[in-house]
Scaffold this active site. Structure first.
Site, mmCIF file in Angstrom:
data_model
loop_
_atom_site.group_PDB
_atom_site.id
_atom_site.type_symbol
_atom_site.label_atom_id
_atom_site.label_comp_id
_atom_site.label_asym_id
_atom_site.label_seq_id
_atom_site.Cartn_x
_atom_site.Cartn_y
_atom_site.Cartn_z
ATOM 1 N N ASP A 89 0.848 -1.186 0.000
ATOM 2 C CA ASP A 89 0.000 0.000 0.000
ATOM 3 C C ASP A 89 0.893 1.248 0.000
ATOM 4 O O ASP A 89 1.936 1.292 0.640
ATOM 5 C CB ASP A 89 -0.909 -0.011 1.246
ATOM 6 C CG ASP A 89 -2.052 0.977 1.127
ATOM 7 O OD1 ASP A 89 -3.207 0.538 1.008
ATOM 8 O OD2 ASP A 89 -1.792 2.203 1.147
ATOM 9 N N ASN A 122 -12.908 -3.209 2.464
ATOM 10 C CA ASN A 122 -13.837 -2.085 2.603
ATOM 11 C C ASN A 122 -14.778 -2.095 1.398
ATOM 12 O O ASN A 122 -14.324 -2.244 0.259
ATOM 13 C CB ASN A 122 -13.077 -0.763 2.660
ATOM 14 C CG ASN A 122 -12.199 -0.660 3.901
ATOM 15 O OD1 ASN A 122 -12.563 -1.147 4.961
ATOM 16 N ND2 ASN A 122 -11.042 -0.042 3.761
ATOM 17 N N GLY A 132 -15.938 2.708 3.763
ATOM 18 C CA GLY A 132 -14.688 3.452 3.629
ATOM 19 C C GLY A 132 -13.904 3.119 2.381
ATOM 20 O O GLY A 132 -12.708 3.392 2.301
ATOM 21 N N GLN A 133 -14.559 2.544 1.393
ATOM 22 C CA GLN A 133 -13.847 2.196 0.149
ATOM 23 C C GLN A 133 -13.548 3.456 -0.653
ATOM 24 O O GLN A 133 -14.449 4.258 -0.912
ATOM 25 C CB GLN A 133 -14.696 1.226 -0.692
ATOM 26 C CG GLN A 133 -13.966 0.741 -1.938
ATOM 27 C CD GLN A 133 -14.782 -0.271 -2.744
ATOM 28 O OE1 GLN A 133 -15.928 -0.594 -2.395
ATOM 29 N NE2 GLN A 133 -14.183 -0.766 -3.811
ATOM 30 N N HIS A 144 -10.334 -4.935 -3.542
ATOM 31 C CA HIS A 144 -9.012 -5.218 -2.981
ATOM 32 C C HIS A 144 -9.141 -5.670 -1.540
ATOM 33 O O HIS A 144 -10.030 -5.223 -0.818
ATOM 34 C CB HIS A 144 -8.096 -3.987 -3.071
ATOM 35 C CG HIS A 144 -8.686 -2.731 -2.500
ATOM 36 N ND1 HIS A 144 -9.614 -1.976 -3.187
ATOM 37 C CD2 HIS A 144 -8.494 -2.112 -1.319
ATOM 38 C CE1 HIS A 144 -9.964 -0.937 -2.444
ATOM 39 N NE2 HIS A 144 -9.308 -0.988 -1.295
ATOM 40 N N HIS A 162 -7.095 -5.737 2.005
ATOM 41 C CA HIS A 162 -5.942 -5.229 2.768
ATOM 42 C C HIS A 162 -5.445 -6.354 3.668
ATOM 43 O O HIS A 162 -6.229 -6.942 4.430
ATOM 44 C CB HIS A 162 -6.346 -4.079 3.692
ATOM 45 C CG HIS A 162 -6.840 -2.844 3.021
ATOM 46 N ND1 HIS A 162 -6.079 -1.695 2.904
ATOM 47 C CD2 HIS A 162 -8.038 -2.548 2.449
ATOM 48 C CE1 HIS A 162 -6.797 -0.750 2.305
ATOM 49 N NE2 HIS A 162 -7.990 -1.236 2.014
HETATM 50 P P1 5GP Z 1 -9.741 1.553 0.396
HETATM 51 O O1 5GP Z 1 -9.873 2.802 1.232
HETATM 52 O O2 5GP Z 1 -10.416 1.715 -0.949
HETATM 53 O O3 5GP Z 1 -10.133 0.301 1.112
HETATM 54 O O4 5GP Z 1 -8.199 1.374 0.153
HETATM 55 C C1 5GP Z 1 -7.497 1.940 -0.897
HETATM 56 C C2 5GP Z 1 -6.032 1.817 -0.554
HETATM 57 O O5 5GP Z 1 -5.301 1.993 -1.744
HETATM 58 C C3 5GP Z 1 -5.540 2.868 0.439
HETATM 59 O O6 5GP Z 1 -4.991 2.205 1.565
HETATM 60 C C4 5GP Z 1 -4.495 3.652 -0.351
HETATM 61 O O7 5GP Z 1 -3.396 4.016 0.439
HETATM 62 C C5 5GP Z 1 -4.107 2.693 -1.450
HETATM 63 N N1 5GP Z 1 -3.713 3.306 -2.709
HETATM 64 C C6 5GP Z 1 -4.392 4.265 -3.398
HETATM 65 N N2 5GP Z 1 -3.762 4.570 -4.547
HETATM 66 C C7 5GP Z 1 -2.657 3.766 -4.593
HETATM 67 C C8 5GP Z 1 -1.610 3.609 -5.556
HETATM 68 O O8 5GP Z 1 -1.538 4.274 -6.581
HETATM 69 N N3 5GP Z 1 -0.648 2.691 -5.254
HETATM 70 C C9 5GP Z 1 -0.684 1.937 -4.116
HETATM 71 N N4 5GP Z 1 0.314 1.069 -3.919
HETATM 72 N N5 5GP Z 1 -1.667 2.054 -3.196
HETATM 73 C C10 5GP Z 1 -2.638 2.960 -3.436
#
Ligand code: 5GP
Ligand code: ZN
Length: 113
Positions: free
Chosen positions: A31, A86, A92-93, A99, A101
């Site tokens: 991440d 998420n 919180g997505q 994806h 985590h």
């Molecule tokens: P969400 O909030 O949708 O569950 O998680 C999205 C995650 O993607 C966040 O933890 C954020 O830091 C990560 N993220 C967003 N853009 C990028 C990217 O361009 N590269 C990487 N490696 N992680 C990303």
């Protein structure tokens, strides 16, 4: 692949990410803003906007099986780790490509914020 999806671009190699695992169906990478010493994102190569959009059960089981594999690869299998998906606004997505985590390397508090 959808044109504007950042995770589709990571899966295809169009955008660079710190990949730690890939196979025919899944890709895993660090991440960008890690919330724990180990914070890996695991995605299917196929674009699904969220968990809600997946109808193929083999993708769901494959995602968890990949998480299991990566927990060993990242050496947190024994110490413990948390997997989070998420989903949607209240979940919180922020990136609309399914994806998981995988977080580890420290004690995870409960309940989450
Ligand atoms: P969400 O909030 O949708 O569950 O998680 C999205 C995650 O993607 C966040 O933890 C954020 O830091 C990560 N993220 C967003 N853009 C990028 C990217 O361009 N590269 C990487 N490696 N992680 C990303
Ligand atoms: Zn995508």
């Amino acid at each position: 692949m959808t044109n504007s999806c950042i995770f589709c671009k990571i899966a295809s190699g169009e955008i660079q990410a710190d990949l730690i695992y890939q196979d025919e169906l899944f890709v895993a990478f660090h991440d960008l803003a890690p919330q724990a010493p180990v914070h890996v994102l695991i995605i299917p190569r196929t674009h699904y906007s969220s968990l809600l959009d997946v109808e193929d059960n083999s993708i769901l089981s494959g995602l968890l099986a990949t998480a299991q594999k990566i927990s060993r690869q990242m050496d947190v299998a024994e110490s413990g780790w948390r997997s989070i998906i998420n989903t949607g606004q209240d979940g919180g997505q922020t990136v609309m490509h399914l994806h998981l985590h995988l977080l580890g390397g420290r004690f995870m508090q409960w309940p989450p914020g």
